[in-house]
Design an enzyme around this catalytic site. Structure first.
Site: not given
Ligand code: 5GP
Ligand code: MN
Ligand code: MN
Length: 475
Positions: A97, A204, A233, A323, A374, A398, A400
């Site tokens: 991811c 996205l 992402h 990550h 987020s 990676h 918040a």
């Molecule tokens: P993970 O890879 O652990 O699922 O998520 C990584 C990080 O992406 C989360 O810790 C959060 O801070 C951030 N994140 C989650 N949703 C969103 C989103 O919709 N937009 C953005 N810019 N960051 C997000």
């Molecule tokens: Mn991720």
């Molecule tokens: Mn993921």
């Protein structure tokens, strides 16, 4: 906290080895982040520190929260020659991811009037949501080529530009992948899922560069205030999840034959120098290629949408970071160069200036580190630091990090009102799942500014730019 955390410096905390711990646990955070961290993070960190062959320390990044076995935001390096292990839970289920960032060649003012149209077109063209499928159907041969070739395969298939490959970790293709380790079930789950975003936290986003913190590095990254950029992402979809599920089971079953005493079943692992360890590494690397190919295809779809809605756009890749990985890297530990298997689970590789594995065009300033916040708050772009090597095997946060569970979030927010409130602030959200939006409400995450400030203050990475969302296509 019930854990004996000692403050080592303003931004780092240490748990000295006790019980079966072989190395200390080290957490990078400020006081508030530490206080808000669940004790479960420290418990998991101490468990990781008991694993054979672990080198130096088990680390938690400032965004750490508890996960399956290893904390999310966890980093641990193992030496194969000292009985070191590889752990499926230490990589995570969504193998590789990651986040990629694209420049658009446009300023915010140039896209503002077509923002809604852009959101609708992206939502139409990029498959998103649970079980979503794309237009690509892979047969056995195509699947194997993808598992071996990653983003390089995707470019060969016509998705994107060969120049993109210079801006992806491993130049877009993870070596050592073994498609022979990918089960029929994993293949079946993936055959129609290439070029899909997936659900939940995947997104996205079109963002605006709101502030530059380091103008020299920002220039090298090709970023200026008010530029529009895109973040993507997502990960390895059904394939990665299936690999994780299968190997976790194999690792649990084989633990006693490998003479591994595990403090927690979720820490299931196998010696790197065992058949199972090697099989997992081969499968995981194929999973990395799947994620790299996936983000490359989504990039292509994004470019097509921009070409239709904003023909003057020119989307160029800044960088692509994964990550959730375990990678063999050379690190200097107490003056000695060692080859180590570095697990980063919810942690970003953050090589400092001059590192030979950074693409040449970016090498002088350090590797871009892409941090999501987020859907309703800022996100950040940082650069790896030289001190990072001794601090965390060159790793940084990676995201918040979650401040509460998905379930808790759905009790506090309604998806529809989150979308409306963000809309009123000029942020266009498109998502197939209002429940998903509630689970992902900005308030469900920690303060990303505090997290990146702690990462910078601890020396893990350097802040380069802050970006703010304009459009978010959310899984
Ligand atoms: P993970 O890879 O652990 O699922 O998520 C990584 C990080 O992406 C989360 O810790 C959060 O801070 C951030 N994140 C989650 N949703 C969103 C989103 O919709 N937009 C953005 N810019 N960051 C997000
Ligand atoms: Mn991720
Ligand atoms: Mn993921």
């Amino acid at each position: 906290s019930d854990y004996p955390l000692k403050r080592q410096s303003e931004f780092s905390w240490r748990i000295d080895p006790f019980g079966k711990m072989r190395v200390p646990g080290i957490v990078y955070a400020d006081e508030q982040l530490i206080e808000a961290m669940d004790d479960k993070v420290f418990e998991q960190l101490c468990n990781v520190a008991t694993l054979p062959g672990i080198v130096q320390a088990a680390y938690a990044m400032p965004d750490a929260h508890w996960g399956y076995g290893f904390p999310i935001g966890g980093v641990a390096a193992f030496d194969a020659d000292e009985g070191g292990v590889v752990s499926a839970g230490g990589v995570g289920f969504d193998i590789s991811c990651g986040v990629r960032a694209l420049r658009t060649g446009l300023t915010v003012d140039e896209i503002e009037s077509r923002k809604t149209q852009l959101a609708d077109a992206l939502y139409r063209e990029v498959p998103v949501g649970v079980g979503s499928t794309g237009r690509i159907h892979l047969n056995e041969k195509g699947m194997n080529a993808m598992l071996l070739g990653g983003a390089r395969w995707a470019v060969e298939q016509g998705y994107g530009d060969p120049a993109d490959l210079d801006h992806i970790e491993e130049r877009g293709c993870m070596r050592g992948a073994d498609p022979g380790e990918i089960s029929a079930r994993a293949r079946k789950r993936q055959q129609d899922e290439m070029g899909t975003l997936g659900s939940g936290n995947h997104y996205l986003e079109v963002q605006r560069v709101a502030e530059i913190y380091d103008s020299k590095i920002a220039t090298a990254f090709g970023l200026q205030e008010n530029d529009a950029v895109v973040f993507i992402h997502c990960g390895s979809r059904g394939l990665g999840h299936q690999i994780g599920t299968e190997f976790l089971k194999y690792m649990v079953l084989a633990a006693s034959s490998h003479h591994l005493e595990l403090p927690d079943r979720e820490l299931a692992c196998a010696p790197i120098n065992s058949e199972l360890g090697q099989a997992y590494l081969g499968a995981m690397r194929a999973g990395i290629n799947c994620a790299l190919a996936n983000r490359q295809i989504i990039t292509h779809l994004t470019r097509q949408v921009f070409a239709e809605v904003l023909p003057e756009a020119d989307l160029t890749l800044l960088f692509d970071v994964s990550h959730n990985t375990c990678k063999l890297e050379t690190h200097t530990v107490e003056g000695r160069k060692r080859k180590l298997y570095v697990h980063r689970k919810g942690a970003t590789r953050a090589f400092g200036p001059g590192h030979p594995d950074i693409p040449e065009v970016l090498r002088a300033v350090g590797q871009p580190v892409l941090i999501g916040g987020s859907m309703g708050t800022e996100s950040h772009i940082l650069a790896g630091s030289s001190q990072g090597e001794t601090l965390s095997f060159n790793s940084a946060c990676h995201g918040a990090g979650r401040a509460m569970s998905r379930h808790q979030a759905t009790k506090l927010w309604k998806g529809r009102s989150v979308v409306d409130e963000l809309g009123a602030r000029g942020i266009v959200i498109r998502s197939p799942s209002m429940r998903g939006v509630a689970e992902e409400a900005p308030g469900a995450y920690k303060d990303v500014r505090a997290v990146v400030d702690a990462a910078q203050s601890a020396g893990l990475a350097r802040k380069v730019a802050r970006v703010e969302p304009l459009v978010c296509i959310k899984g």
